[in-house]
Structures are given as C-alpha cells and as structure tokens.
Scaffold this motif. Structure first.
Motif, PDB file in Angstrom:
ATOM      1  N   UNK A 232      11.497  -3.743  -4.614  1.00 37.52           N
ATOM      2  CA  UNK A 232      11.973  -3.348  -3.291  1.00 37.52           C
ATOM      3  C   UNK A 232      11.403  -1.983  -2.890  1.00 37.52           C
ATOM      4  N   UNK A 233      11.355  -1.039  -3.852  1.00 35.81           N
ATOM      5  CA  UNK A 233      10.778   0.279  -3.557  1.00 35.81           C
ATOM      6  C   UNK A 233       9.303   0.149  -3.175  1.00 35.81           C
ATOM      7  N   UNK A 234       8.586  -0.660  -3.920  1.00 39.55           N
ATOM      8  CA  UNK A 234       7.143  -0.772  -3.675  1.00 39.55           C
ATOM      9  C   UNK A 234       6.870  -1.380  -2.305  1.00 39.55           C
ATOM     10  N   UNK A 235       7.681  -2.357  -1.907  1.00 38.81           N
ATOM     11  CA  UNK A 235       7.495  -2.941  -0.571  1.00 38.81           C
ATOM     12  C   UNK A 235       7.772  -1.909   0.522  1.00 38.81           C
ATOM     13  N   UNK A 236       8.768  -1.064   0.303  1.00 33.92           N
ATOM     14  CA  UNK A 236       9.046  -0.004   1.272  1.00 33.92           C
ATOM     15  C   UNK A 236       7.860   0.953   1.353  1.00 33.92           C
ATOM     16  N   UNK A 237       7.299   1.319   0.190  1.00 33.30           N
ATOM     17  CA  UNK A 237       6.152   2.233   0.169  1.00 33.30           C
ATOM     18  C   UNK A 237       4.959   1.624   0.894  1.00 33.30           C
ATOM     19  N   UNK A 238       4.764   0.328   0.716  1.00 35.60           N
ATOM     20  CA  UNK A 238       3.652  -0.339   1.413  1.00 35.60           C
ATOM     21  C   UNK A 238       3.904  -0.403   2.916  1.00 35.60           C
ATOM     22  N   UNK A 239       5.085  -0.835   3.303  1.00 32.29           N
ATOM     23  CA  UNK A 239       5.352  -1.102   4.716  1.00 32.29           C
ATOM     24  C   UNK A 239       5.605   0.164   5.532  1.00 32.29           C
ATOM     25  N   UNK A 240       6.276   1.154   4.948  1.00 29.73           N
ATOM     26  CA  UNK A 240       6.685   2.315   5.721  1.00 29.73           C
ATOM     27  C   UNK A 240       5.810   3.538   5.486  1.00 29.73           C
ATOM     28  N   UNK A 241       5.049   3.534   4.381  1.00 32.93           N
ATOM     29  CA  UNK A 241       4.137   4.647   4.112  1.00 32.93           C
ATOM     30  C   UNK A 241       2.678   4.235   4.192  1.00 32.93           C
ATOM     31  N   UNK A 242       2.418   2.941   4.171  1.00 35.98           N
ATOM     32  CA  UNK A 242       1.047   2.459   4.249  1.00 35.98           C
ATOM     33  C   UNK A 242       0.211   2.817   3.043  1.00 35.98           C
ATOM     34  N   UNK A 243       0.829   2.823   1.844  1.00 38.56           N
ATOM     35  CA  UNK A 243       0.040   3.170   0.669  1.00 38.56           C
ATOM     36  C   UNK A 243      -1.095   2.163   0.499  1.00 38.56           C
TER      37      UNK A 243
END
Length: 329
Positions: A232-243
C-alpha cells in the motif's frame, strides 16, 4: 527480461580491501581517498569489477543528524561512529528550538565532510558534498529516541513542525551542495527513509508524502529506497509522488511480485550481505537466477565484511550470465 547488475561496494568493503580501520578511514581525507583507490584496484584485479567504485566523499550515516545537534559516539574499537541515542536531542515541543541546522562547513561531522570535499576537489576529483539522503522519518526517530512515532498520533501539529525542520535542513544542505558544484538546486531526486514504513498508509500519505514532495521538487527522476514499506505504501509513492525507481533491497514486507505489479521493471533486488556470507556458491547462483527472473530492472550484490571471495566471485559470474542488460554502469 533484460535486467542490469550492480555491486554496492561501501565503507565496509573499502576498509577491508584497503586494510585500514574505520577510525583511520574517517579520520583523514587523504586516507579515505587512498583506501577507496586501493579498494577499487583490488576489486578490479580480483574480479574485474573496479568500475563499481568511484572516489567520493564518505562519512558515517549519523552525519546529517550530527548537523542538527545530535551527539555522536566515536568508538575506540574498529567500529563505525554512531549516534548517542541514549541522549535524544528533542524530547517534546519545548526542545524544537534546539533543533537548528548549523553551518555544514563547521558543524558536527558535516564539517569533516566539507573538509574531505575540499581535499578531493584539490586532488582533481569533481565530487559533490552530499550528505542529504532524504531520511526524514528515520532522522526524526533518531533525534527523538523513537518518540516521534507516537507524537505523530498524539501531537500531530508538533510532529509536523519537527518533520518540516528536518526537511528544511535537508534542502539547505542540498542547495549548498549544488552551489559548491556550480549548479542550480532543483530538488534532490532521492529519498532513502527506512523508518517511514512504520507509519500506517494513511499516516504515510499525511506526513511522509509532503516531505518527499518537497525534496523531489522539480526532479523528473525520482528514486526511492525504504526497507519497511508494504504494498500500500509503495502504491502511494508511485501514484502521489511519481517515483520512477524503487530500490527494494532489504524489503522484507514487500514481495518481488508486489514490487513488479506496482513498478513494472523499475525496481531493484539485492543479494544481501548475509546471503553473500552464508550461502554456498551454488545457492548464490540460484539466488541470482531467481532475482533476475522476477521482473526487476536491476540485481545488486551487496558484499559485507568477511564475504568469502569465492562467494562474491560466484555472485558476479551468475550476474554476468543471468542479467542480460549487463553492468548498470
């Protein structure tokens, strides 16, 4: 799949290959540079992998916290300096005024880093100052003795002010680094914050994401390392931070399949120091084959102290065979 491969040499292996102590390595910029060059020569002669070592300014991971005022212990034994966590710098809102980023050229271990930067540049190496690793929650945990994680729930306004102060110091250091090297600061492009996974996904979104957004700033390449994240954290980092890349080494709470599902092939896997120490060459061969086939973009070997040379050789040979993309650089 065309994964690349890489070896993460660091202070642990530099000092071992060069035959110097941590105290000597960190005590003199000249010794540090000589050790790095000697280690690179050893790795090239032994395994043909000197390409993965480059002279650079190196100081212990506690350097940034020392810039904020956190006390450091320098052991007499051959050990790396560490923070004196028995004496936290900040114990509550009244201590926030104690948290002031000093001048990196004169304060804490950062002064040693600046001294080393000057020496390396004088020797003709166009190195950066560095020291800004994006470890916001990790640093907050270090300077509060871990209390910040309860404060995020019990006194979020205070905890947010604490995190903001740490981000301010990170950005100020990165701005200085850019100016020293003749460039313009546009963000760091990197966060390496192992403790952020201690937050729930909701708290991660509320507290960690805004900090990282400030650090990434205008950078389009956004690299993240964080060992305690869940899917869940990684999806947030991808979607909201654009890593754009995730360094998944040491992520025991994330599977390779979850990283692949979230990031495609834009994630790193790693054969850990413990695996390189304990597995047999045949087992290491199988481990590299497993990682190279999991959908990742990079397989990394991370040798530690006392890694058997035959084990590192086995890992290198397996990477050369299994990682069709070749060396990462």
């Amino acid at each position: 799949m065309q994964p690349k491969w890489h070896i993460a040499f660091c202070n642990v292996t530099y000092t071992e290959y060069a035959g110097v102590t941590y105290r000597d390595y960190y005590g003199s910029p000249a010794t540090m540079l000589e050790a790095q060059l000697a280690a690179r020569d050893y790795a090239e002669r032994t395994w043909g992998v000197g390409r993965f070592m480059a002279p650079h300014v190196d100081t212990p991971s506690c350097t940034f916290a020392s810039l904020l005022g956190m006390p450091v212990v320098v052991p007499e034994a051959d050990e790396i300096p560490y923070l004196d966590t028995a004496h936290p710098l900040v114990t509550g809102p009244a201590d926030l005024d104690r948290l002031a980023s000093g001048d990196p050229r004169t304060t804490g271990l950062m002064a040693r880093r600046y001294e080393a930067w000057q020496y390396y540049r004088a020797q003709g190496y166009a190195v950066g100052l560095g020291g800004h690793g994006g470890a916001i929650l990790t640093t907050a945990g270090e300077i509060t003795g871990g209390a910040v994680f309860a404060d995020l729930a019990d006194d979020p306004a205070y905890a947010q002010r604490l995190l903001d102060r740490i981000v301010d110091a990170e950005i100020a250091l990165a701005e200085l680094d850019a100016s020293l090297c003749g460039g313009e600061y546009r963000g760091t492009g990197y966060t390496g914050d192992d403790y952020s996974g201690r937050l729930s996904p909701a708290m991660y979104r509320a507290f960690a994401v805004p900090c990282y957004r400030r650090l990434y700033a205008d950078q389009t390449a956004r690299f993240m390392h964080s060992e305690l994240l869940r899917a869940d954290h990684l999806r947030i980092a991808r979607d909201e931070l654009g890593i754009t890349e995730f360094h998944g080494a040491g992520c025991k709470l994330l599977t390779n399949a979850e990283m692949h599902a979230t990031m495609g092939d834009r994630f790193w896997t790693q054969v850990t120091p413990q695996e390189l120490l304990e597995l047999t060459p045949a087992q290491l061969d199988e481990r590299v084959r497993e990682l190279a086939g999991c959908g990742c973009g990079w397989v990394q070997l991370y040798p530690g102290r006392a890694t058997p040379p035959r084990n590192l050789e086995a890992g290198i040979e397996a990477c050369r065979r299994e990682c069709a993309g070749g060396p990462a650089w």
